[in-house]
Scaffold this active site. Structure first.
Site, PDB file in Angstrom:
ATOM      1  N   ARG A 112       0.839  -1.193   0.000  1.00 61.82           N
ATOM      2  CA  ARG A 112       0.000   0.000   0.000  1.00 61.82           C
ATOM      3  C   ARG A 112       0.879   1.249   0.000  1.00 61.82           C
ATOM      4  NH1 ARG A 112      -5.059   1.686  -0.105  1.00 61.82           N
ATOM      5  NH2 ARG A 112      -5.964   2.891   1.594  1.00 61.82           N
ATOM      6  N   THR A 396     -10.875   0.580  -8.739  1.00 61.89           N
ATOM      7  CA  THR A 396      -9.775  -0.208  -8.194  1.00 61.89           C
ATOM      8  C   THR A 396      -9.881  -1.465  -9.013  1.00 61.89           C
ATOM      9  OG1 THR A 396      -9.879   0.797  -6.010  1.00 61.89           O
ATOM     10  CG2 THR A 396      -9.115  -1.462  -6.063  1.00 61.89           C
ATOM     11  N   THR A 414      -4.765  -0.547  -6.660  1.00 61.76           N
ATOM     12  CA  THR A 414      -5.558   0.637  -6.975  1.00 61.76           C
ATOM     13  C   THR A 414      -4.728   1.898  -7.104  1.00 61.76           C
ATOM     14  OG1 THR A 414      -7.498   1.888  -6.240  1.00 61.76           O
ATOM     15  CG2 THR A 414      -5.967   1.198  -4.539  1.00 61.76           C
ATOM     16  N   ASN A 416      -6.771   4.464  -6.257  1.00 56.91           N
ATOM     17  CA  ASN A 416      -7.902   5.022  -5.502  1.00 56.91           C
ATOM     18  C   ASN A 416      -8.989   5.440  -6.487  1.00 56.91           C
ATOM     19  OD1 ASN A 416      -9.397   5.558  -3.254  1.00 56.91           O
ATOM     20  ND2 ASN A 416      -8.587   7.606  -2.957  1.00 56.91           N
ATOM     21  N   ASP A 438      -7.588   8.449   1.446  1.00 59.93           N
ATOM     22  CA  ASP A 438      -8.075   7.398   2.360  1.00 59.93           C
ATOM     23  C   ASP A 438      -7.731   7.709   3.818  1.00 59.93           C
ATOM     24  OD1 ASP A 438      -9.365   5.871   0.503  1.00 59.93           O
ATOM     25  OD2 ASP A 438      -7.834   4.335   0.333  1.00 59.93           O
ATOM     26  N   SER A 467      -7.523   0.855   4.430  1.00 56.52           N
ATOM     27  CA  SER A 467      -8.069   0.423   3.134  1.00 56.52           C
ATOM     28  C   SER A 467      -9.276  -0.479   3.337  1.00 56.52           C
ATOM     29  CB  SER A 467      -6.992  -0.355   2.370  1.00 56.52           C
ATOM     30  OG  SER A 467      -7.521  -0.930   1.197  1.00 56.52           O
ATOM     31  N   SER A 468     -10.093  -0.580   2.305  1.00 54.61           N
ATOM     32  CA  SER A 468     -11.197  -1.547   2.320  1.00 54.61           C
ATOM     33  C   SER A 468     -10.900  -2.757   1.448  1.00 54.61           C
ATOM     34  CB  SER A 468     -12.479  -0.876   1.803  1.00 54.61           C
ATOM     35  OG  SER A 468     -12.830   0.204   2.627  1.00 54.61           O
ATOM     36  N   GLY A 535     -14.297  -1.235  -5.307  1.00 59.32           N
ATOM     37  CA  GLY A 535     -15.566  -0.628  -4.894  1.00 59.32           C
ATOM     38  C   GLY A 535     -15.486   0.150  -3.600  1.00 59.32           C
ATOM     39  N   GLY A 536     -14.276   0.547  -3.172  1.00 61.10           N
ATOM     40  CA  GLY A 536     -14.163   1.347  -1.965  1.00 61.10           C
ATOM     41  C   GLY A 536     -14.809   0.643  -0.790  1.00 61.10           C
TER      42      GLY A 536
HETATM   43  O1  DON Z   1      -8.008   1.147  -0.358  1.00 64.98           O
HETATM   44  C1  DON Z   1      -9.176   1.486  -0.439  1.00 64.98           C
HETATM   45  O2  DON Z   1     -10.052   1.098   0.285  1.00 64.98           O
HETATM   46  C2  DON Z   1      -9.576   2.428  -1.541  1.00 64.98           C
HETATM   47  N1  DON Z   1      -8.465   3.242  -1.935  1.00 64.98           N
HETATM   48  C3  DON Z   1     -10.098   1.618  -2.654  1.00 64.98           C
HETATM   49  C4  DON Z   1     -10.668   2.511  -3.695  1.00 64.98           C
HETATM   50  C5  DON Z   1     -11.601   1.843  -4.535  1.00 64.98           C
HETATM   51  O3  DON Z   1     -11.906   0.696  -4.442  1.00 64.98           O
HETATM   52  C6  DON Z   1     -12.179   2.783  -5.491  1.00 64.98           C
HETATM   53  N2  DON Z   1     -13.073   2.187  -6.312  1.00 64.98           N
HETATM   54  N3  DON Z   1     -13.478   1.209  -6.550  1.00 64.98           N
END
Ligand code: DON
Length: 641
Positions: A112, A396, A414, A416, A438, A467-468, A535-536
């Site tokens: 990351r 992502t 990702t 982001n 984030d 992060s997710s 998908g965040g």
């Molecule tokens: O690490 C994370 O949780 C975010 N940066 C992920 C971003 C993301 O999944 C955006 N779109 N799908």
């Protein structure tokens, strides 16, 4: 509980949108009729057909799952510039099928992004302490130190069978010779995020002479950068490439210096293990919030017989699953951050007794409003400033790979947001991330997505943002022989089965997969699922939905990937649905008292979808591999042999 003003405004606005929705004809869920892709030996599933082909080519040339993953990671950096990258970061979960690979141990690579040394807690605030709009999302100030090159090359060096040059060859070829743009891809390159930065406008938009469907998109600068990385991966962090990146940053008000790049390291972290219906769920540890939230969700749900409540996506199932989501996200929000900067109660979050206590708070019919939700007493430490998760956009990317020996890789990485910060490092031809968003930009104030976060996730030099992303691998339990005398002397590996007395806030433990030197005699359980999604903040509910669809509801892996998704994240207190969800279902949930939002309600032309899961299942009866490529994008592919 503190609600930021923008959260409140957004919540009210969304509530109004939902309540003003007029009932429409039921629409059927999309594409669930598609068949999984079948293969006997090996499988690659990614969002882009050229990246899938790159992984498959490497597998056919004798590479293992990690070789293929590295090939895919670099190929996606070329053919999926919205999220594939060398200027971002991510996670890679590796699960060996036997002692013959990776010392018989699962590995989790944290590559990351990291806050640069010049970053500070208040860097996105003006003199009055107000957030400066977009500063953490767009432009050079938004970027953390990229980890992807370190992560992929570390993976290759430690776990690959081939050479870096070999596995990077497909990516270099794709950048040099170009690839053909579909209509969807050509349209994506119109992004205004790219237009505003001259170096990006030049590379991706030919300075206004936009690429058309069917055009071949060549990236000679990126091809050159990749060639230099293949020849000497250290160059990106310690050599000429590092100097070029630092010089570009200095000339463009960026923060990343040569010292930041030299400081960057991949961190191997111990994956988490949970259990669900007798299966082992190997998943992502912090700084991912996803794995522990997933384990908590599954622990709560293990007390229900979901199929008895109704079919997949039926209102009764959605209700119970949503209430599990709500509770896990409350904990996710209050406790998590970078593990190198925070002590976190992961074992408590994964405690089955805690899940049982949560279940007692779930009404079988009605939602529990998030504002009234009270955590069961006696399990968790006092929470710091609440940290409220949020909905993010769809940029992502995840890929899943199984090789002919049954070794599996699940990886999500990702920039982001789509195309990251929007800034292309000239003349190196790659985009930098906007992962700094984030972090908590201001404690108690929502960020660009409406997220109010705690100091656990505050910006600090060298820190990694929460992060997710949730790469996850499900298998049957390891089979251990009778002479496992050392098992009790090894650290406990199952977060959810340790005795209460041994629980602490320290959670780093070795999973129960044998290593080559261990005297324990365990055989890894049979692989069942390789899961993950972008998908965040919807990532872990997507992973949970996919897992439940296959394990509880016996959907095919393809149907699981394509099924319309629902999501709840505690705050804002809204049950969200993808656009394809039948309105009868949405209305049934509304009638129970949920505030609902169906994506793109007022824009029927909008896709109204979240992240693409790219999934693999191993057929438990035949051992054959089944690929589930998500049809939310038109250019992905599952393929095997
Ligand atoms: O690490 C994370 O949780 C975010 N940066 C992920 C971003 C993301 O999944 C955006 N779109 N799908």
């Amino acid at each position: 509980m503190h609600f930021g003003p923008r959260i409140l405004a957004a919540t009210i606005a969304l509530a109004l949108v939902s309540t003003s929705l007029v009932a429409q004809t039921t629409t059927a869920p999309p594409a669930t009729q598609a068949e999984p892709t079948r293969a006997k030996h090996a499988m690659v599933v990614t969002i882009h057909h050229d990246a899938t082909d790159a992984g498959l080519e490497i597998l056919r040339e004798g590479g293992n799952a990690v070789d293929a993953a590295v090939a895919v990671g670099f190929a996606l950096a070329v053919v999926y510039p919205a999220a594939g990258n060398i200027g971002g970061g991510g996670f890679m979960l590796i699960r060996p099928a036997s002692n013959k690979f990776a010392h018989g141990q699962p590995h989790f690579l944290d590559y990351r992004e990291e806050a640069p040394a010049a970053a500070s807690a208040n860097m996105y605030l003006d003199a009055n302490g107000n957030l400066i709009p977009k500063m953490s999302i767009t432009g050079s100030h938004a970027s953390g130190v990229p980890g992807t090159v370190a992560g992929l090359t570390y993976a290759e060096q430690h776990f690959g069978r081939l050479t870096l040059a070999k596995v990077m060859a497909p990516a270099i070829r794709l950048a040099h010779d170009g690839y053909t743009l579909s209509a969807e891809e050509a349209a994506e390159l119109h992004s205004t995020n790219l237009t505003q930065f001259p170096s990006s406008r030049a590379v991706f938009q030919r300075n206004g002479n936009f690429y058309q469907p069917g055009d071949r998109f060549k990236q000679p600068e990126l091809a050159d950068t990749l060639t230099r990385i293949a020849a000497n991966p250290n160059d990106f962090y310690h050599g000429k490439l590092a100097a070029q990146i630092a010089a570009f940053e200095a000339a463009n008000q960026g923060l990343i210096t040569a010292q930041d790049l030299a400081h960057y390291q991949v961190k191997e972290r111990t994956p988490l293990i949970g259990h669900y219906h007798g299966l082992e769920v190997l998943t992502s540890p912090p700084p991912s919030s996803g794995g522990i939230a997933l384990i908590e969700i599954l622990n709560i749900l293990s007390g229900y017989n979901l199929p008895k409540l109704g079919s997949d996506r039926s209102p009764d199932q959605i209700h119970i699953i949503t209430e599990a989501f709500r509770r896990a996200y409350m904990d996710r929000g209050d406790y998590l951050g970078d593990p190198d900067f925070n002590k976190m109660p992961l074992a408590q979050m994964a405690n089955p007794a805690y899940a049982a206590a949560w279940r007692k708070t779930i009404d079988p019919i009605k939602p529990t409003p998030s504002a009234t939700l009270v955590r069961p007493a006696g399990f968790m430490p006092a929470a710091s400033t609440p940290l409220h998760p949020h909905y993010e956009s769809n940029e992502t990317t995840h890929f899943s790979i199984v090789d002919a020996d049954g070794n599996a890789v699940s990886s999500t990485y990702t920039l982001n947001f789509g195309f990251g910060s929007g800034v292309t490092v000239a003349p190196l031809g790659f985009l930098l991330n906007d992962e700094m968003d984030d972090f908590t930009s201001k404690v108690g104030a929502p960020n660009g997505f409406g997220l109010v976060q705690s100091s656990a996730n505050a910006i600090a030099p060298g820190k990694r943002p929460l992060s997710s992303m949730t790469p996850t691998i499900v298998s049957e339990q390891p089979v251990c022989s009778a002479n496992t005398k050392n098992l009790s002397s090894r650290p406990s590996h199952n977060l959810s089965s340790r005795p209460e007395s041994s629980r602490s806030e320290d959670t780093v433990e070795r999973p129960a997969v044998p290593d080559a030197n261990a005297t324990t005699n365990c055989t890894p359980g049979k692989l069942r699922l390789v899961l993950g999604s972008p998908g965040g903040s919807t990532i872990m509910t997507t992973v949970a939905n996919d897992l439940i669809s296959v394990i509880d509801n016996h959907l095919s892996i393809q149907a699981a990937a394509d099924a319309p998704r629902f999501h709840h994240q505690y705050l804002p207190d809204i049950l969200q649905f993808e656009k394809a969800f039948p309105l009868t279902t949405v209305d049934a949930l509304k009638a129970r008292g949920y505030t609902t939002r169906r994506e793109a309600e007022f824009d029927e032309k909008s896709a109204g979808v979240w992240g693409d899961s790219e999934l693999i299942e191993v057929d438990p009866k035949t051992g054959n591999l089944l690929g589930g490529h998500d049809h939310r994008h038109s250019f992905g592919k599952a393929a095997g042999y």
